[in-house]
Design an enzyme around this catalytic site. Structure first.
Site, short mmCIF file in Angstrom:
data_model
loop_
_atom_site.label_atom_id
_atom_site.label_comp_id
_atom_site.label_asym_id
_atom_site.label_seq_id
_atom_site.Cartn_x
_atom_site.Cartn_y
_atom_site.Cartn_z
N SER A 263 0.65 -1.55 -0.32
CA SER A 263 0.04 -0.54 0.10
C SER A 263 0.89 1.02 -0.24
CB SER A 263 -0.61 0.10 1.21
OG SER A 263 0.31 0.60 1.79
N LYS A 264 0.42 2.10 -0.47
CA LYS A 264 0.75 3.59 -0.07
C LYS A 264 1.37 3.53 0.67
CE LYS A 264 -1.11 7.77 -0.70
NZ LYS A 264 -2.47 8.89 -0.92
N ARG A 265 0.61 3.33 2.20
CA ARG A 265 1.21 3.28 3.03
C ARG A 265 2.42 2.66 4.01
NH1 ARG A 265 -3.19 1.21 6.28
NH2 ARG A 265 -4.50 2.60 4.95
#
Ligand code: GLU
Length: 507
Positions: A263-265
């Protein structure tokens, strides 16, 4: 293949293009090139609520950076356009109505309040979020429950409505995925998806099928996250165009990060890029770093993407695009998740920096140095610098540190290190070195080293002890390639200037 291969990448322009999206682009591109087919980019922007300004252009910038040029798209034209679904709006309604007439879909007039009420009324412990499906549709306000006269009246008075697919009960829906083999779904578990929205726009499900048909797509490749939608698409193909016309499907494996789906996170947390290029969210102003700006070469980026879910069955890891076109087959794409390892990603980049000729690095490195305030005016000089330092650079951004001293005299050479072992003898040595270097008629690595060692011998000093101060004079610190090679590239004037400068700082 008997028919001309036509594949498509069909992004919704909603934000940055992540690794998974870029891999879908790449596999589509490789497959198209391998079979001398066409690679189409279709912009799926029917969900106006998710529209993000600039996202479409950004997608094309990412493709351009990687050199994965489509044959047909909004930007490239083509005879199957328009390639933006919002501009095709008018042509979808007829297919939705055809489905209603044939009994495969129905008008639904339920208001938002009615839908909320349904979700509340039919909620049970076992089914906390009831869907609009075969068990519920009979209890709602739609053309299956209302009389024909009522339906006609509602339509005639332009009552807000959607068109929903009527998912069959207990039908096994199957198709053959090029990667996964036969995949089966139970139709009872799938809800009656909206096909045409109240604003007249198709949903993704209807548009993707209609457009794949109209654009004569032969193979539809996409990420695994779309697998649950496949039964709806298969039925639409069956109802509208005939299953024999349906493209072949392949669903690419998920890309996994340190904690499940990447994920972007994860990128933010672990400090690695997940987008192809920098993306700034126009609403929040948040910048997410891209592989390009992080210092990746497109060649390396493509190489590492290709191996996220595919290999050629040998130990080979470094592939050019041409190699990939030659070796890529869908059968060798794995069905299980592909782990993204940032250290390995950097390894690919390092290998590619080493592998590329200077001419392939000239532009990105020159651009980077200029952006960072260095004046790069002489291409031959830049080439020599690149040749000398490239093996030490893992990311392109490493070129800044590794080569900045070639473009600017070090402001603050590490005098402390020199001073710790400095004496008059060494001072004399460097004075003598300046004199001898001035007299050199040939300025090259061999002569520079020879002269250096001869003078060291005269002064009864070990060249090893003199090399470090010499390096610091030229570079500013304890790093860089061979010191005589550095002096060679810097040239006589600059080398002498730097020795002089440090000597004066030392005295
Ligand atoms: N529009 C979908 C997306 O945003 C494409 C899915 C497909 O290729 O069918 O990824």
């Amino acid at each position: 293949m008997d028919k001309k291969v036509r594949v498509r990448f069909a992004p919704s322009p909603t934000g940055g293009l992540h690794l998974g999206g870029m891999r879908t682009v790449l596999y589509n591109y490789l497959f198209a090139k391998k079979y001398k087919g066409d690679f189409i980019v279709r912009i799926e922007d029917t969900d106006q609520s998710r529209y993000v300004a600039g996202a479409e252009e950004y997608i094309f910038d990412c493709l351009k950076w990687c050199g994965l040029e489509p044959n047909e798209s909004v930007q490239h034209g083509g005879s199957y356009g328009p390639y933006r679904q919002s501009e095709r709006k008018e042509l979808y309604r007829k297919y939705a109505e055809q489905l209603v007439n044939d009994g495969y879909a129905y008008y639904a007039f339920d208001t938002t309040e009615e839908l909320d009420k349904m979700r509340n009324d039919f909620k049970t412990e076992k089914n906390p979020s009831p869907q609009y499906d075969h068990s519920i549709r009979t209890k709602m306000r739609n053309s299956l429950t209302l009389t024909d006269t009522k339906v006609k009246e509602l339509l005639a008075t332009n009552t807000r409505h959607v068109i929903r697919i009527k998912m069959p009960e207990q039908e096994s829906i199957s198709f053959t995925d090029m990667i996964r083999g036969e995949v089966n779904f139970d139709s009872s578990l799938v809800d009656d998806k909206v096909l045409l929205k109240a604003d007249g726009m198709p949903t993704y499900h209807l548009a993707v099928v209609v457009d794949d048909y109209l654009m004569e797509i032969t193979h539809a490749f996409r990420g695994e996250e779309w697998l649950p939608s496949a039964p709806v698409h298969i039925l639409l193909w069956k109802y509208l165009f005939g299953i024999e016309k349906m493209p072949e499907w392949a669903h690419f494996p998920l890309i996994l990060g340190p904690n499940g789906k990447l994920s972007k996170r994860d990128g933010a947390k672990y400090g690695f890029p997940v987008f192809a290029m920098n993306w700034t969210d126009p609403k929040t102003g948040d910048l997410t770093e891209g592989f390009k700006e992080k210092g990746f070469l497109p060649e390396a980026f493509i190489n590492l993407l290709a191996l996220l879910g595919w290999n050629d069955g040998t130990e080979q890891e470094i592939f050019t695009v041409d190699d990939l076109i030659d070796k890529f087959t869908m059968e060798r794409v794995h069905s299980s998740g592909a782990h993204f390892d940032y250290e390995k990603a950097k390894w690919f980049n390092h290998e590619w920096i080493k592998k590329l000729e200077v001419s392939g690095l000239r532009f990105p490195v020159g651009e980077l140095l200029t952006k960072n305030g260095f004046i790069v005016s002489d291409e031959t000089y830049l080439d020599k610098v690149i040749e000398l330092v490239k093996d030490r650079c893992t990311l392109l951004t490493d070129f800044i540190e590794q080569s900045s001293f070639f473009f600017a005299t070090p402001e603050h050479p590490d005098l402390d290190t020199i001073k710790s072992k400095w004496n008059d003898q060494k001072q004399l040595f460097f004075r003598e070195l300046i004199r001898a270097y001035k007299l050199l008629s040939l300025w090259n690595t061999v002569d520079l080293e020879k002269t250096f060692k001869e003078i060291a011998a005269v002064h009864q000093l070990k060249p090893g002890e003199l090399m470090l101060p010499f390096r610091i004079m030229l570079v500013g610190g304890k790093f860089g390639p061979g010191v005589f090679e550095i002096a060679d590239v810097l040239g006589k004037t600059e080398t002498l200037k730097r020795i002089e400068k440090t000597l004066s700082l030392l005295s």
